[in-house]
Motif scaffolding. Structure first.
Motif, PDB file in Angstrom:
ATOM      1  N   ILE A 238       0.840  -1.203   0.000  1.00  0.00           N
ATOM      2  CA  ILE A 238       0.000   0.000   0.000  1.00  0.00           C
ATOM      3  C   ILE A 238       0.872   1.250   0.000  1.00  0.00           C
ATOM      4  O   ILE A 238       0.624   2.193  -0.744  1.00  0.00           O
ATOM      5  CB  ILE A 238      -0.957   0.016   1.212  1.00  0.00           C
ATOM      6  CG1 ILE A 238      -1.761  -1.287   1.296  1.00  0.00           C
ATOM      7  CG2 ILE A 238      -1.858   1.243   1.165  1.00  0.00           C
ATOM      8  CD1 ILE A 238      -2.648  -1.564   0.100  1.00  0.00           C
TER       9      ILE A 238
ATOM     10  N   ARG B  89      -0.247   2.561  -4.497  1.00  0.00           N
ATOM     11  CA  ARG B  89      -1.535   2.210  -5.111  1.00  0.00           C
ATOM     12  C   ARG B  89      -2.427   3.454  -5.183  1.00  0.00           C
ATOM     13  O   ARG B  89      -2.221   4.403  -4.441  1.00  0.00           O
ATOM     14  CB  ARG B  89      -2.253   1.150  -4.278  1.00  0.00           C
ATOM     15  CG  ARG B  89      -1.394  -0.081  -4.008  1.00  0.00           C
ATOM     16  CD  ARG B  89      -2.162  -1.218  -3.427  1.00  0.00           C
ATOM     17  NE  ARG B  89      -3.153  -1.786  -4.319  1.00  0.00           N
ATOM     18  CZ  ARG B  89      -2.882  -2.568  -5.357  1.00  0.00           C
ATOM     19  NH1 ARG B  89      -1.642  -2.840  -5.664  1.00  0.00           N
ATOM     20  NH2 ARG B  89      -3.850  -3.065  -6.084  1.00  0.00           N
TER      21      ARG B  89
ATOM     22  N   ASP C 266     -11.156   6.639   0.988  1.00  0.00           N
ATOM     23  CA  ASP C 266     -10.367   5.511   1.501  1.00  0.00           C
ATOM     24  C   ASP C 266      -9.413   5.981   2.593  1.00  0.00           C
ATOM     25  O   ASP C 266      -9.291   5.341   3.644  1.00  0.00           O
ATOM     26  CB  ASP C 266      -9.531   4.864   0.393  1.00  0.00           C
ATOM     27  CG  ASP C 266     -10.338   4.105  -0.642  1.00  0.00           C
ATOM     28  OD1 ASP C 266     -11.475   3.691  -0.342  1.00  0.00           O
ATOM     29  OD2 ASP C 266      -9.816   3.934  -1.762  1.00  0.00           O
TER      30      ASP C 266
ATOM     31  N   TYR D  47       2.905   6.421  -1.463  1.00  0.00           N
ATOM     32  CA  TYR D  47       1.875   5.463  -1.862  1.00  0.00           C
ATOM     33  C   TYR D  47       2.286   4.663  -3.088  1.00  0.00           C
ATOM     34  O   TYR D  47       2.933   5.168  -4.000  1.00  0.00           O
ATOM     35  CB  TYR D  47       0.549   6.199  -2.086  1.00  0.00           C
ATOM     36  CG  TYR D  47      -0.006   6.664  -0.768  1.00  0.00           C
ATOM     37  CD1 TYR D  47      -0.813   5.835  -0.023  1.00  0.00           C
ATOM     38  CD2 TYR D  47       0.349   7.901  -0.238  1.00  0.00           C
ATOM     39  CE1 TYR D  47      -1.283   6.234   1.229  1.00  0.00           C
ATOM     40  CE2 TYR D  47      -0.105   8.301   1.004  1.00  0.00           C
ATOM     41  CZ  TYR D  47      -0.924   7.458   1.730  1.00  0.00           C
ATOM     42  OH  TYR D  47      -1.362   7.838   2.955  1.00  0.00           O
TER      43      TYR D  47
ATOM     44  N   LEU E 246      -5.604   5.366  -4.168  1.00  0.00           N
ATOM     45  CA  LEU E 246      -6.543   5.384  -3.057  1.00  0.00           C
ATOM     46  C   LEU E 246      -7.337   6.679  -3.121  1.00  0.00           C
ATOM     47  O   LEU E 246      -6.771   7.754  -3.356  1.00  0.00           O
ATOM     48  CB  LEU E 246      -5.818   5.296  -1.712  1.00  0.00           C
ATOM     49  CG  LEU E 246      -5.036   4.011  -1.440  1.00  0.00           C
ATOM     50  CD1 LEU E 246      -4.161   4.171  -0.201  1.00  0.00           C
ATOM     51  CD2 LEU E 246      -5.982   2.838  -1.269  1.00  0.00           C
TER      52      LEU E 246
END
Length: 150
Positions: A30, A57, A63, A55, A59
């Motif tokens: 993540i 990913r 989230d 980060y 999001l």
């Protein structure tokens, strides 16, 4: 290790990297995190410090807000800061960073990709927020120990 030049000006004076860790959920990375403490010394909650997340990913803002509130609640640190978090957080893509830097026990300033975006103010916010990553009951003991340089 000293922070990058652009980031160094956002950290407390004399802050150096203490530890680094990758956080995974269900096998997916993540984010990576780096902890910056005065002189790279062991974390002292009475001193100001910085925590940077990079980060890996996509999001959404929702989230990020929901995960933060859920973790604070899980750890017994719930605070009425949803509105402040919605101001602080924007959706992230791989490579985006958030840097949170404490200013005493009651303030955290956030930079997104080296641009100041907000300051969270609430009694005890430094400990109550940062324990998500650095506390004894974090989601991953291995992650927390690596961040703490242990």
């Amino acid at each position: 290790m000293v922070a990058s030049t652009s980031q160094a000006s956002n950290l407390p004076n004399g802050a150096e990297q203490r530890g680094e860790a990758a956080f995974r959920f269900l096998g997916f990375q993540i984010y990576t995190a780096r902890l910056f403490t005065k002189g790279g010394l062991p974390l002292d909650w009475s001193q100001d410090f910085g925590l940077e997340l990079t980060y890996k990913r996509n999001l959404s803002q929702s989230d990020l807000v929901e995960a933060t509130l859920r973790e604070m609640d899980r750890m017994g640190n719930a605070l009425p800061i949803r509105g402040q978090l919605e101001t602080c957080y924007q959706a992230v893509r791989p490579g985006d960073t958030y840097l949170a830097v404490s200013n005493g026990p009651d303030q955290l300033t956030f930079w997104r990709n080296d641009v100041a975006v907000c300051t969270l103010s609430h009694a005890g916010i430094k400990t109550r927020f940062m324990e998500i990553f650095l506390g004894e009951n974090s989601r991953s003991e291995r992650f927390t120990q690596a961040l703490l340089g242990q």
